[in-house]
Write an enzyme that holds these catalytic residues in place. Structure first.
Site, short mmCIF file in Angstrom:
data_model
loop_
_atom_site.label_atom_id
_atom_site.label_comp_id
_atom_site.label_asym_id
_atom_site.label_seq_id
_atom_site.Cartn_x
_atom_site.Cartn_y
_atom_site.Cartn_z
CG ASP A 35 -2.09 -0.94 1.10
OD1 ASP A 35 -2.42 -1.31 -0.04
OD2 ASP A 35 -2.66 -1.32 2.13
CE LYS A 57 -8.16 0.58 -1.01
NZ LYS A 57 -7.27 -0.60 -0.83
CG MET A 172 -8.48 6.89 7.10
SD MET A 172 -9.14 5.34 6.45
CE MET A 172 -10.21 4.82 7.80
#
Length: 332
Positions: A35, A57, A172
């Site tokens: 990632d 991502k 997030m």
């Protein structure tokens, strides 16, 4: 022939925060699927011949859809490969590791999860904030910060979070910071509740903004903090247990060159002294045709076998394994 897949948590920040088990699996895999939030030094721990596939991502920029990542893991395992799916933090803490595990189990692929240090705990600790502390916070709650309902509320409404004791950790959620703060305040959270936003927590110099909840969004925007970031709300956000150990090279960035093996040795020495190590230039060793039949070495006519470098040793024994040479035949 079927391979297998290990979902490995890489932890947060420096490469040496991965578990020993995760590192050992990485060192002997055939494929690494990784990632965004991964220390690139970890990729050098994989065998030189291992395939490295990036599927990172980020909010607003998805490199590879999740369904495609799951299909890729299944495909590589069906090719007979040992696959390490390297994920920042812990695979099962908002890392979508559960979805990948479901896909692997449905396809009959042998798989295993290897835990990592979740960002919900590690990043606050990096700036001296514990998520629990005796007499201050006896619990912590991890909440996704970007999947609210159409009214901009979490499941159960803001009251379900505002009434919780302990530390609230939003992952997030920087883009929704104002909504999070306003939602908690409107549901009864006190305006003076200690809070913090931590950015660049994966890097060598995390940045934290601390403020009462009512002022958190304003002060964070003024500081121009960037995603990814973690939001903390609760009494422990007022604590500061930052590290006080001093290292000779703290704050120094060092660029290293050479082969992966050499860079790894330098990295271990330099990071132990507190430096931040970056790969400035890398060298790879390429195996050339060997003008020698290994079978000829077994006849006993040549009493010596001389290697001129560690790389030569590695290449020779890789070739011997490929050709199925019984090393005992080199006894003479």
């Amino acid at each position: 022939m079927r391979g297998c897949v290990y979902l490995v948590g890489a932890g947060c920040g420096r490469a040496d925060l991965i578990t020993l088990r995760g590192l050992r699996l990485l060192q002997c895999c055939d494929v690494v699927v990784y990632d965004d939030l991964i220390d690139r030094h970890l990729l050098e721990a994989a065998p030189q011949a291992a395939e490295r596939l990036y599927v990172g991502k980020r909010l607003g920029r998805h490199s590879t859809p999740q369904e495609e990542i799951s299909r890729l893991l299944v495909k590589k395992a069906l090719e007979g490969k040992v696959v390490v799916r390297l994920k920042g933090g812990d695979p099962f803490v908002f890392g979508r590791g559960g979805e990948e595990m479901e896909a692997l189990l449905s396809a009959g692929i042998p798989c295993e999860e290897v835990p990592g240090i979740t960002s919900a705990v590690a990043i606050p600790a990096a700036v001296g904030i514990p998520v629990t502390h005796r007499g201050v916070s006896r619990s912590f709650h991890v909440i996704t910060g970007h999947t609210f309902d159409e009214r901009g509320e979490p499941a159960g409404g803001w009251g379900s979070l505002a009434n919780l004791e302990g530390t609230l950790v939003f992952l997030m959620g920087l883009a929704n910071l104002e909504g999070i703060a306003d939602g908690l305040l409107s549901a009864g959270k006190r305006a003076e509740t200690p809070a913090a936003v931590i950015s660049s927590g994966m890097g060598p110099r995390p940045v934290a903004v601390r403020a009462p909840l009512a002022q958190l969004a304003e002060k964070t925007r003024a500081a121009e903090l960037k995603a990814p970031a973690i939001i903390l709300v609760g009494p422990t956000a007022a604590l500061d247990f930052s590290a006080t150990v001093e290292h000779p090279l703290s704050g120094v960035r060092v660029g290293v060159t050479g082969t992966a093996g050499l860079r790894q040795k330098l990295q271990e020495l330099l990071t132990g002294l507190g430096a931040v190590v970056e790969t400035a230039a890398g060298l790879t060793v390429e195996e050339l045709p060997l003008p020698l039949r290994l079978e000829d070495l077994c006849a006993g006519r040549s009493p010596w076998l001389v290697f001129t470098s560690a790389n030569g040793v590695n290449i020779f024994f890789r070739k011997a394994r490929r050709e199925g040479l019984d090393l005992r035949r080199l006894a003479a």
